[in-house]
Design an enzyme around this catalytic site. Structure first.
Site, PDB file in Angstrom:
ATOM      1  N   ASP A  68       0.817  -1.214   0.000  1.00 22.39           N
ATOM      2  CA  ASP A  68       0.000   0.000   0.000  1.00 22.39           C
ATOM      3  C   ASP A  68       0.850   1.264   0.000  1.00 22.39           C
ATOM      4  O   ASP A  68       2.067   1.213   0.177  1.00 22.39           O
ATOM      5  CB  ASP A  68      -0.969  -0.004   1.192  1.00 22.39           C
ATOM      6  CG  ASP A  68      -0.292  -0.325   2.523  1.00 22.39           C
ATOM      7  OD1 ASP A  68       0.941  -0.358   2.571  1.00 22.39           O
ATOM      8  OD2 ASP A  68      -1.016  -0.529   3.508  1.00 22.39           O
ATOM      9  N   ASN A 120      -7.133  -2.284  14.337  1.00 22.67           N
ATOM     10  CA  ASN A 120      -8.532  -2.574  14.006  1.00 22.67           C
ATOM     11  C   ASN A 120      -8.660  -3.821  13.123  1.00 22.67           C
ATOM     12  O   ASN A 120      -9.730  -4.105  12.609  1.00 22.67           O
ATOM     13  CB  ASN A 120      -9.166  -1.360  13.311  1.00 22.67           C
ATOM     14  CG  ASN A 120      -8.473  -0.987  12.012  1.00 22.67           C
ATOM     15  OD1 ASN A 120      -7.575  -1.699  11.542  1.00 22.67           O
ATOM     16  ND2 ASN A 120      -8.874   0.121  11.415  1.00 22.67           N
ATOM     17  N   HIS A 162      -6.943  -4.359  10.274  1.00 26.05           N
ATOM     18  CA  HIS A 162      -6.720  -4.173   8.841  1.00 26.05           C
ATOM     19  C   HIS A 162      -5.425  -4.853   8.395  1.00 26.05           C
ATOM     20  O   HIS A 162      -4.488  -5.022   9.168  1.00 26.05           O
ATOM     21  CB  HIS A 162      -6.781  -2.694   8.418  1.00 26.05           C
ATOM     22  CG  HIS A 162      -5.625  -1.833   8.789  1.00 26.05           C
ATOM     23  ND1 HIS A 162      -5.772  -0.499   9.103  1.00 26.05           N
ATOM     24  CD2 HIS A 162      -4.295  -2.070   8.867  1.00 26.05           C
ATOM     25  CE1 HIS A 162      -4.597   0.021   9.361  1.00 26.05           C
ATOM     26  NE2 HIS A 162      -3.671  -0.903   9.229  1.00 26.05           N
ATOM     27  N   GLU A 180      -9.554  -1.860   5.266  1.00 25.96           N
ATOM     28  CA  GLU A 180     -10.112  -1.426   6.539  1.00 25.96           C
ATOM     29  C   GLU A 180     -11.372  -2.228   6.879  1.00 25.96           C
ATOM     30  O   GLU A 180     -12.016  -2.788   5.985  1.00 25.96           O
ATOM     31  CB  GLU A 180     -10.488   0.060   6.434  1.00 25.96           C
ATOM     32  CG  GLU A 180      -9.303   0.976   6.158  1.00 25.96           C
ATOM     33  CD  GLU A 180      -8.488   1.276   7.420  1.00 25.96           C
ATOM     34  OE1 GLU A 180      -8.395   0.417   8.309  1.00 25.96           O
ATOM     35  OE2 GLU A 180      -7.933   2.389   7.499  1.00 25.96           O
TER      36      GLU A 180
HETATM   37  C1  GLP Z   1      -0.218   0.637   8.480  1.00 23.86           C
HETATM   38  C2  GLP Z   1      -0.006  -0.202   7.227  1.00 23.86           C
HETATM   39  C3  GLP Z   1      -0.213  -1.680   7.500  1.00 23.86           C
HETATM   40  C4  GLP Z   1       0.510  -2.082   8.770  1.00 23.86           C
HETATM   41  C5  GLP Z   1      -0.054  -1.302   9.911  1.00 23.86           C
HETATM   42  C6  GLP Z   1       0.516  -1.703  11.260  1.00 23.86           C
HETATM   43  O1  GLP Z   1      -1.536   1.005   8.670  1.00 23.86           O
HETATM   44  N1  GLP Z   1      -0.865   0.175   6.152  1.00 23.86           N
HETATM   45  O2  GLP Z   1       0.237  -2.436   6.389  1.00 23.86           O
HETATM   46  O3  GLP Z   1       0.388  -3.474   8.982  1.00 23.86           O
HETATM   47  O4  GLP Z   1       0.226   0.057   9.679  1.00 23.86           O
HETATM   48  O5  GLP Z   1       1.644  -0.946  11.575  1.00 23.86           O
HETATM   49  P1  GLP Z   1       2.592  -1.214  12.771  1.00 23.86           P
HETATM   50  O6  GLP Z   1       3.430  -2.391  12.377  1.00 23.86           O
HETATM   51  O7  GLP Z   1       3.418   0.029  12.894  1.00 23.86           O
HETATM   52  O8  GLP Z   1       1.770  -1.496  13.962  1.00 23.86           O
END
Ligand code: GLP
Length: 238
Positions: A67, A134, A136, A141
């Site tokens: 993404d 959440n 995702h 989402e």
């Molecule tokens: C973002 C990314 C996700 C990732 C998430 C969790 O929202 N789009 O791909 O998994 O963050 O991030 P973190 O690893 O910092 O908790």
């Protein structure tokens, strides 16, 4: 879904790197799906270390990231493109690496181009995922229906809040994103989900109930034939 619980974040990062090392030994021309966020930082540092030590070679492999925010320039320090170049691409020898283009003039056309590029590459061999608080994956989402392909999406309040810590320099935080869809993730030949830290314990618990909660996108992974979750004790409830 195979679940592996290890004591520390460092052990999780090394175990994940072992999966990459094995993947590239078995198939040097692998197509790797990659993720951003703080969770994979230890894995990326370990892959860089192994590359520098001559233990792993990416020269025939290529990658597609999950993404990217939209709109955002690749030179913006909070863009996922910048993150990936800083933490991985500038430090290893991947033959090619792609992300959805956060600067594309037409975001929906960019989504189509991205899906076509993944398909032309033969699909993803090993998809790395983190998980949002959440539930995702990528920026799929919580919703009542999910796009299969790469799509242009409104971020939820929860994701905007979770990522606001990175946008403290006064610049505008994007509220939209381009994200690979559930289809490309599910069609990946194998999936590796990393969950670390006590802050993810609640969502991890929900995932491991084994039910398909339709508002928790990560639950789709319960249906994947080759999905592995590596987590630390903290994420597993301590
Ligand atoms: C973002 C990314 C996700 C990732 C998430 C969790 O929202 N789009 O791909 O998994 O963050 O991030 P973190 O690893 O910092 O908790």
């Amino acid at each position: 879904m195979k679940k592996i619980v290890l004591d520390t974040y460092e052990e999780v990062s090394r175990a994940a790197a072992d999966i990459y090392t094995r993947q590239l030994k078995e198939k040097p021309g692998s197509v790797l799906g990659l993720a951003t966020g703080s969770t994979p930082l230890g894995l990326y540092a370990e892959l860089v270390r192994r590359y520098q030590a001559g233990e792993i070679d990416f020269s025939r492999a290529r990658s597609f990231n999950l993404d990217e925010y939209y709109p955002i320039g690749g030179d913006h320090p909070q863009s996922y493109k910048y993150f990936m170049y800083e933490n991985l691409f500038n430090r290893i020898n991947l033959a090619d690496s792609q992300l959805p283009d956060g600067e594309a003039g037409d975001p929906r056309a960019e989504c189509k181009r991205y899906d076509a590029a993944i398909e032309a590459a033969g699909g993803i061999d090993l998809m790395l995922l983190g998980i949002g608080h959440n539930g995702h994956i990528g920026f799929n989402e919580p919703a009542s229906s999910y796009s299969m392909g790469t799509h242009y999406i409104d971020l939820t309040e929860s994701s905007i809040a979770a990522n606001s810590r990175f946008f403290t320099d006064g610049g505008t935080q994007p509220v939209k994103a381009l994200s690979m869809g559930v289809g490309a993730i599910m069609e990946s030949k194998s999936v590796l989900l990393i969950i670390t830290g006590a802050g993810k314990a609640a969502i991890a618990k929900k995932l491991f109930e084994g039910r398909i909660y339709t508002d928790v996108p990560a639950c789709f992974l319960l249906l994947h034939p080759d999905a592995t979750v590596i987590m630390d004790r903290a994420a597993n409830g301590g």
